[in-house]
Scaffold this motif. Structure first.
Motif, PDB file in Angstrom:
ATOM      1  N   ARG A  93      58.118  56.439   4.649  1.00  0.00           N
ATOM      2  CA  ARG A  93      58.657  55.860   5.890  1.00  0.00           C
ATOM      3  C   ARG A  93      57.547  55.205   6.714  1.00  0.00           C
ATOM      4  O   ARG A  93      57.712  54.098   7.227  1.00  0.00           O
ATOM      5  CB  ARG A  93      59.348  56.968   6.697  1.00  0.00           C
ATOM      6  N   ARG A  94      56.385  55.882   6.829  1.00  0.00           N
ATOM      7  CA  ARG A  94      55.255  55.307   7.567  1.00  0.00           C
ATOM      8  C   ARG A  94      54.800  54.002   6.935  1.00  0.00           C
ATOM      9  O   ARG A  94      54.504  53.033   7.621  1.00  0.00           O
ATOM     10  CB  ARG A  94      54.087  56.294   7.599  1.00  0.00           C
ATOM     11  N   ARG A  95      54.731  53.984   5.592  1.00  0.00           N
ATOM     12  CA  ARG A  95      54.299  52.784   4.885  1.00  0.00           C
ATOM     13  C   ARG A  95      55.283  51.637   5.133  1.00  0.00           C
ATOM     14  O   ARG A  95      54.884  50.511   5.400  1.00  0.00           O
ATOM     15  CB  ARG A  95      54.184  53.072   3.384  1.00  0.00           C
ATOM     16  N   GLN A  96      56.587  51.931   5.074  1.00  0.00           N
ATOM     17  CA  GLN A  96      57.600  50.914   5.320  1.00  0.00           C
ATOM     18  C   GLN A  96      57.500  50.369   6.742  1.00  0.00           C
ATOM     19  O   GLN A  96      57.613  49.153   6.960  1.00  0.00           O
ATOM     20  CB  GLN A  96      58.998  51.481   5.077  1.00  0.00           C
ATOM     21  N   LEU A  97      57.292  51.263   7.708  1.00  0.00           N
ATOM     22  CA  LEU A  97      57.170  50.826   9.096  1.00  0.00           C
ATOM     23  C   LEU A  97      55.923  49.966   9.296  1.00  0.00           C
ATOM     24  O   LEU A  97      55.953  48.970  10.026  1.00  0.00           O
ATOM     25  CB  LEU A  97      57.142  52.027  10.036  1.00  0.00           C
ATOM     26  N   ALA A  98      54.820  50.334   8.646  1.00  0.00           N
ATOM     27  CA  ALA A  98      53.585  49.552   8.762  1.00  0.00           C
ATOM     28  C   ALA A  98      53.767  48.163   8.156  1.00  0.00           C
ATOM     29  O   ALA A  98      53.343  47.162   8.738  1.00  0.00           O
ATOM     30  CB  ALA A  98      52.436  50.282   8.078  1.00  0.00           C
ATOM     31  N   GLU A  99      54.424  48.094   6.999  1.00  0.00           N
ATOM     32  CA  GLU A  99      54.676  46.793   6.370  1.00  0.00           C
ATOM     33  C   GLU A  99      55.565  45.926   7.250  1.00  0.00           C
ATOM     34  O   GLU A  99      55.325  44.724   7.391  1.00  0.00           O
ATOM     35  CB  GLU A  99      55.318  46.992   4.998  1.00  0.00           C
ATOM     36  N   ALA A 100      56.587  46.534   7.841  1.00  0.00           N
ATOM     37  CA  ALA A 100      57.491  45.785   8.716  1.00  0.00           C
ATOM     38  C   ALA A 100      56.748  45.272   9.952  1.00  0.00           C
ATOM     39  O   ALA A 100      56.954  44.138  10.391  1.00  0.00           O
ATOM     40  CB  ALA A 100      58.676  46.654   9.129  1.00  0.00           C
ATOM     41  N   ALA A 101      55.854  46.099  10.508  1.00  0.00           N
ATOM     42  CA  ALA A 101      55.086  45.683  11.686  1.00  0.00           C
ATOM     43  C   ALA A 101      54.154  44.526  11.338  1.00  0.00           C
ATOM     44  O   ALA A 101      54.035  43.564  12.110  1.00  0.00           O
ATOM     45  CB  ALA A 101      54.282  46.857  12.227  1.00  0.00           C
ATOM     46  N   GLU A 102      53.497  44.597  10.168  1.00  0.00           N
ATOM     47  CA  GLU A 102      52.614  43.504   9.746  1.00  0.00           C
ATOM     48  C   GLU A 102      53.409  42.210   9.557  1.00  0.00           C
ATOM     49  O   GLU A 102      52.960  41.137   9.948  1.00  0.00           O
ATOM     50  CB  GLU A 102      51.915  43.862   8.437  1.00  0.00           C
ATOM     51  N   LYS A 103      54.589  42.328   8.975  1.00  0.00           N
ATOM     52  CA  LYS A 103      55.436  41.150   8.752  1.00  0.00           C
ATOM     53  C   LYS A 103      55.841  40.522  10.086  1.00  0.00           C
ATOM     54  O   LYS A 103      55.766  39.300  10.257  1.00  0.00           O
ATOM     55  CB  LYS A 103      56.678  41.555   7.955  1.00  0.00           C
ATOM     56  N   ARG A 104      56.249  41.368  11.046  1.00  0.00           N
ATOM     57  CA  ARG A 104      56.631  40.837  12.364  1.00  0.00           C
ATOM     58  C   ARG A 104      55.450  40.163  13.045  1.00  0.00           C
ATOM     59  O   ARG A 104      55.589  39.102  13.649  1.00  0.00           O
ATOM     60  CB  ARG A 104      57.169  41.962  13.258  1.00  0.00           C
ATOM     61  N   GLN A 105      54.269  40.787  12.947  1.00  0.00           N
ATOM     62  CA  GLN A 105      53.080  40.222  13.585  1.00  0.00           C
ATOM     63  C   GLN A 105      52.726  38.880  12.962  1.00  0.00           C
ATOM     64  O   GLN A 105      52.397  37.928  13.662  1.00  0.00           O
ATOM     65  CB  GLN A 105      51.914  41.186  13.452  1.00  0.00           C
ATOM     66  N   LYS A 106      52.807  38.794  11.642  1.00  0.00           N
ATOM     67  CA  LYS A 106      52.504  37.544  10.948  1.00  0.00           C
ATOM     68  C   LYS A 106      53.497  36.453  11.342  1.00  0.00           C
ATOM     69  O   LYS A 106      53.131  35.311  11.573  1.00  0.00           O
ATOM     70  CB  LYS A 106      52.535  37.757   9.438  1.00  0.00           C
ATOM     71  N   GLU A 107      54.778  36.832  11.449  1.00  0.00           N
ATOM     72  CA  GLU A 107      55.809  35.861  11.833  1.00  0.00           C
ATOM     73  C   GLU A 107      55.566  35.336  13.241  1.00  0.00           C
ATOM     74  O   GLU A 107      55.706  34.139  13.502  1.00  0.00           O
ATOM     75  CB  GLU A 107      57.191  36.491  11.737  1.00  0.00           C
ATOM     76  N   THR A 108      55.191  36.207  14.180  1.00  0.00           N
ATOM     77  CA  THR A 108      54.964  35.740  15.550  1.00  0.00           C
ATOM     78  C   THR A 108      53.674  34.934  15.656  1.00  0.00           C
ATOM     79  O   THR A 108      53.588  34.016  16.452  1.00  0.00           O
ATOM     80  CB  THR A 108      54.918  36.912  16.545  1.00  0.00           C
ATOM     81  N   THR A 109      52.676  35.284  14.831  1.00  0.00           N
ATOM     82  CA  THR A 109      51.410  34.542  14.857  1.00  0.00           C
ATOM     83  C   THR A 109      51.620  33.105  14.402  1.00  0.00           C
ATOM     84  O   THR A 109      51.060  32.172  14.980  1.00  0.00           O
ATOM     85  CB  THR A 109      50.374  35.226  13.949  1.00  0.00           C
ATOM     86  N   TYR A 110      52.415  32.932  13.371  1.00  0.00           N
ATOM     87  CA  TYR A 110      52.594  31.598  12.779  1.00  0.00           C
ATOM     88  C   TYR A 110      53.891  30.922  13.213  1.00  0.00           C
ATOM     89  O   TYR A 110      54.352  30.001  12.545  1.00  0.00           O
ATOM     90  CB  TYR A 110      52.545  31.704  11.257  1.00  0.00           C
ATOM     91  N   ARG A 111      54.468  31.362  14.301  1.00  0.00           N
ATOM     92  CA  ARG A 111      55.700  30.734  14.779  1.00  0.00           C
ATOM     93  C   ARG A 111      55.429  29.277  15.143  1.00  0.00           C
ATOM     94  O   ARG A 111      54.515  28.964  15.888  1.00  0.00           O
ATOM     95  CB  ARG A 111      56.238  31.471  15.998  1.00  0.00           C
ATOM     96  N   GLY A 112      56.210  28.378  14.590  1.00  0.00           N
ATOM     97  CA  GLY A 112      56.088  26.954  14.890  1.00  0.00           C
ATOM     98  C   GLY A 112      55.076  26.234  14.019  1.00  0.00           C
ATOM     99  O   GLY A 112      54.912  25.022  14.136  1.00  0.00           O
ATOM    100  N   ILE A 113      54.393  26.932  13.124  1.00  0.00           N
ATOM    101  CA  ILE A 113      53.406  26.304  12.247  1.00  0.00           C
ATOM    102  C   ILE A 113      54.059  26.113  10.882  1.00  0.00           C
ATOM    103  O   ILE A 113      54.552  27.059  10.273  1.00  0.00           O
ATOM    104  CB  ILE A 113      52.145  27.181  12.118  1.00  0.00           C
ATOM    105  N   LYS A 114      54.048  24.865  10.406  1.00  0.00           N
ATOM    106  CA  LYS A 114      54.727  24.566   9.146  1.00  0.00           C
ATOM    107  C   LYS A 114      53.975  25.091   7.937  1.00  0.00           C
ATOM    108  O   LYS A 114      54.575  25.525   6.966  1.00  0.00           O
ATOM    109  CB  LYS A 114      54.934  23.060   9.003  1.00  0.00           C
ATOM    110  N   ASN A 115      52.638  25.029   7.976  1.00  0.00           N
ATOM    111  CA  ASN A 115      51.848  25.440   6.822  1.00  0.00           C
ATOM    112  C   ASN A 115      50.738  26.395   7.271  1.00  0.00           C
ATOM    113  O   ASN A 115      49.616  25.965   7.537  1.00  0.00           O
ATOM    114  CB  ASN A 115      51.263  24.200   6.138  1.00  0.00           C
ATOM    115  N   PRO A 116      51.024  27.699   7.332  1.00  0.00           N
ATOM    116  CA  PRO A 116      50.028  28.652   7.820  1.00  0.00           C
ATOM    117  C   PRO A 116      48.797  28.752   6.919  1.00  0.00           C
ATOM    118  O   PRO A 116      47.693  29.001   7.399  1.00  0.00           O
ATOM    119  CB  PRO A 116      50.766  29.978   7.884  1.00  0.00           C
ATOM    120  N   GLU A 117      48.957  28.537   5.608  1.00  0.00           N
ATOM    121  CA  GLU A 117      47.802  28.615   4.701  1.00  0.00           C
ATOM    122  C   GLU A 117      46.797  27.521   5.022  1.00  0.00           C
ATOM    123  O   GLU A 117      45.582  27.745   5.029  1.00  0.00           O
ATOM    124  CB  GLU A 117      48.244  28.521   3.237  1.00  0.00           C
TER     125      GLU A 117
END
Length: 96
Positions: A40-64
């Motif tokens: 459960r902790r691992r799943q929550l950590a992965e979900a938090a990283e995914k949300r953080q990545k999504e908010t960091t790159y919001r509006g950017i077409k090519n994050p790489e």
């Protein structure tokens, strides 16, 4: 199952009709198993990283491409800092 049969089954189980229906329809298959705390902790950590990545790159077409550009800029700045000789290329004071 007809209403009469359901009433008899519920009566024989000594429960009301509404309480008997889930056990007859296979509601036991819908039981959700809670994962162990470490999973459960691992799943929550992965979900938090995914949300953080999504908010960091919001509006950017090519994050790489943005990451490559940032790394290239940092390397250029490092090279510029290293190429300036320490103490030799700045302003000189003249006394006299």
């Amino acid at each position: 199952m007809s209403g009469g049969v359901r009433k008899r089954v519920c009566a024989s189980l000594n429960v009301s009709m509404g309480m008997c229906l889930p056990c007859l329809s296979g509601a036991g298959d819908d039981v959700v198993v809670t994962p162990d705390p470490e999973t459960r902790r691992r799943q929550l950590a992965e979900a938090a990283e995914k949300r953080q990545k999504e908010t960091t790159y919001r509006g950017i077409k090519n994050p790489e491409a943005l990451e490559r550009k940032k790394k290239k800029q940092e390397e250029t700045e490092k090279q510029a800092m290293n190429s300036v000789p320490s103490g030799g290329g700045g302003l000189k004071w003249q006394v006299g």
